[in-house]
Design a protein around this motif. Sequence first.
Motif, PDB file in Angstrom:
ATOM      1  N   LEU A 112       0.004  20.445  -5.180  1.00  0.00           N
ATOM      2  CA  LEU A 112       0.556  19.697  -4.054  1.00  0.00           C
ATOM      3  C   LEU A 112       0.141  18.240  -4.170  1.00  0.00           C
ATOM      4  CD1 LEU A 112       0.518  20.730  -0.321  1.00  0.00           C
ATOM      5  CD2 LEU A 112      -0.496  18.555  -0.989  1.00  0.00           C
ATOM      6  N   ILE A 113       1.037  17.337  -3.825  1.00  0.00           N
ATOM      7  CA  ILE A 113       0.703  15.923  -3.812  1.00  0.00           C
ATOM      8  C   ILE A 113       1.094  15.329  -2.466  1.00  0.00           C
ATOM      9  CG2 ILE A 113       2.907  15.110  -4.801  1.00  0.00           C
ATOM     10  CD1 ILE A 113       1.193  13.010  -6.359  1.00  0.00           C
ATOM     11  N   LEU A 114       0.251  14.431  -1.945  1.00  0.00           N
ATOM     12  CA  LEU A 114       0.493  13.725  -0.695  1.00  0.00           C
ATOM     13  C   LEU A 114       0.641  12.240  -0.999  1.00  0.00           C
ATOM     14  CD1 LEU A 114      -2.222  15.414   1.595  1.00  0.00           C
ATOM     15  CD2 LEU A 114       0.214  16.000   1.429  1.00  0.00           C
ATOM     16  N   LEU A 115       1.775  11.660  -0.601  1.00  0.00           N
ATOM     17  CA  LEU A 115       2.076  10.253  -0.857  1.00  0.00           C
ATOM     18  C   LEU A 115       2.302   9.561   0.482  1.00  0.00           C
ATOM     19  CD1 LEU A 115       4.634  11.025  -3.685  1.00  0.00           C
ATOM     20  CD2 LEU A 115       2.357  10.048  -4.040  1.00  0.00           C
ATOM     21  N   PRO A 116       1.409   8.660   0.883  1.00  0.00           N
ATOM     22  CA  PRO A 116       1.513   8.042   2.213  1.00  0.00           C
ATOM     23  C   PRO A 116       2.721   7.120   2.354  1.00  0.00           C
ATOM     24  CG  PRO A 116      -0.149   6.922   0.911  1.00  0.00           C
ATOM     25  CD  PRO A 116       0.277   8.131   0.109  1.00  0.00           C
ATOM     26  N   LEU A 117       3.223   7.038   3.566  1.00  0.00           N
ATOM     27  CA  LEU A 117       4.302   6.112   3.900  1.00  0.00           C
ATOM     28  C   LEU A 117       3.785   5.126   4.940  1.00  0.00           C
ATOM     29  CD1 LEU A 117       7.220   8.702   4.155  1.00  0.00           C
ATOM     30  CD2 LEU A 117       6.655   7.233   2.213  1.00  0.00           C
ATOM     31  N   ALA A 118       4.437   3.979   5.045  1.00  0.00           N
ATOM     32  CA  ALA A 118       3.990   2.937   5.970  1.00  0.00           C
ATOM     33  C   ALA A 118       4.045   3.439   7.413  1.00  0.00           C
ATOM     34  CB  ALA A 118       4.852   1.689   5.806  1.00  0.00           C
ATOM     35  N   ASN A 119       3.087   2.976   8.232  1.00  0.00           N
ATOM     36  CA  ASN A 119       3.051   3.368   9.637  1.00  0.00           C
ATOM     37  C   ASN A 119       4.237   2.799  10.399  1.00  0.00           C
ATOM     38  OD1 ASN A 119       0.650   4.568   8.986  1.00  0.00           O
ATOM     39  ND2 ASN A 119      -0.641   3.155  10.118  1.00  0.00           N
ATOM     40  N   GLU A 120       4.687   3.554  11.401  1.00  0.00           N
ATOM     41  CA  GLU A 120       5.792   3.118  12.254  1.00  0.00           C
ATOM     42  C   GLU A 120       5.325   3.174  13.698  1.00  0.00           C
ATOM     43  OE1 GLU A 120       9.125   5.627  11.438  1.00  0.00           O
ATOM     44  OE2 GLU A 120       9.032   5.310   9.273  1.00  0.00           O
ATOM     45  N   ALA A 138       0.828  -1.204   0.000  1.00  0.00           N
ATOM     46  CA  ALA A 138       0.000   0.000   0.000  1.00  0.00           C
ATOM     47  C   ALA A 138       0.862   1.254   0.000  1.00  0.00           C
ATOM     48  CB  ALA A 138      -0.925   0.000   1.222  1.00  0.00           C
ATOM     49  N   ALA A 139       2.024   1.191   0.652  1.00  0.00           N
ATOM     50  CA  ALA A 139       2.913   2.350   0.735  1.00  0.00           C
ATOM     51  C   ALA A 139       4.316   1.884   1.106  1.00  0.00           C
ATOM     52  CB  ALA A 139       2.401   3.346   1.773  1.00  0.00           C
ATOM     53  N   PRO A 140       5.349   2.592   0.675  1.00  0.00           N
ATOM     54  CA  PRO A 140       6.727   2.250   1.065  1.00  0.00           C
ATOM     55  C   PRO A 140       7.018   2.730   2.485  1.00  0.00           C
ATOM     56  CG  PRO A 140       6.743   4.220  -0.280  1.00  0.00           C
ATOM     57  CD  PRO A 140       5.309   3.753  -0.237  1.00  0.00           C
ATOM     58  N   GLU A 141       8.121   2.276   3.031  1.00  0.00           N
ATOM     59  CA  GLU A 141       8.540   2.720   4.361  1.00  0.00           C
ATOM     60  C   GLU A 141       9.358   4.000   4.244  1.00  0.00           C
ATOM     61  OE1 GLU A 141      10.419  -0.325   6.672  1.00  0.00           O
ATOM     62  OE2 GLU A 141       9.065  -1.889   5.930  1.00  0.00           O
ATOM     63  N   ARG A 142       9.325   4.800   5.305  1.00  0.00           N
ATOM     64  CA  ARG A 142      10.036   6.077   5.274  1.00  0.00           C
ATOM     65  C   ARG A 142      11.536   5.881   5.090  1.00  0.00           C
ATOM     66  NH1 ARG A 142      12.075   9.452   9.542  1.00  0.00           N
ATOM     67  NH2 ARG A 142      11.236   7.952  11.027  1.00  0.00           N
TER      68      ARG A 142
END
Length: 210
Positions: free
Chosen positions: A117-125, A21-25
Amino acid sequence: MRNDGTNELFGYWNRLRGTRAAPERREVAPASIGKNLADTFIIQALGHGEPRFRLAGTRICSIYGRELRGLAFASLWQTRDRSNIARLVKNSMTNKSVVQLNFEGRTTRGRKALFQLILLPLANEANDRHVLGMVTSPGRPFWLESDAIIENRIQSISIIDPRYPSRSLSSSAMAADPEIPGTKGLAASQSIISRKVAHLRVFDGGKIIG
């Protein structure tokens, strides 16, 4: 997405995430963003806290005439848009939705400029959530960075399905029609909430939590 920088950042994020769903930070490498680094930022939310800038590129800080690190993201927007922006960021963090906004920035001298502007989510930590983003200004007026932007005003919002980026859900009358091609690529869990902003209709994509 028409801006080259936005396209490049979205493509980089999409490659990093693969089938997730999203990459890690920790996977985001500043060197890989290269020439777009000055236009990028990371928003962080700790627990149930308000999303704030963790990092902001030098050009973004120059546009707003101040260091943005630690500043609440919603504080950059006019009062009537702040709750909407907060929901969009929370939705991106929680449901891993990609959000694109077109907005108008107003300066201390009353000048106005258009931004994307674009918002791209990152994996939760654990108790920590992040969103990678970018701000760009089509045409870049000559006075930009010398006359600080003091307030943002939403013009339109699009929700982008990473699988079909050309099929974004945009703030147009067509986007409200389920029979229009290009509005079917969104996940079934995503609902559409809209409101009027001047002569435009703004769509808040994704399931709103709470």
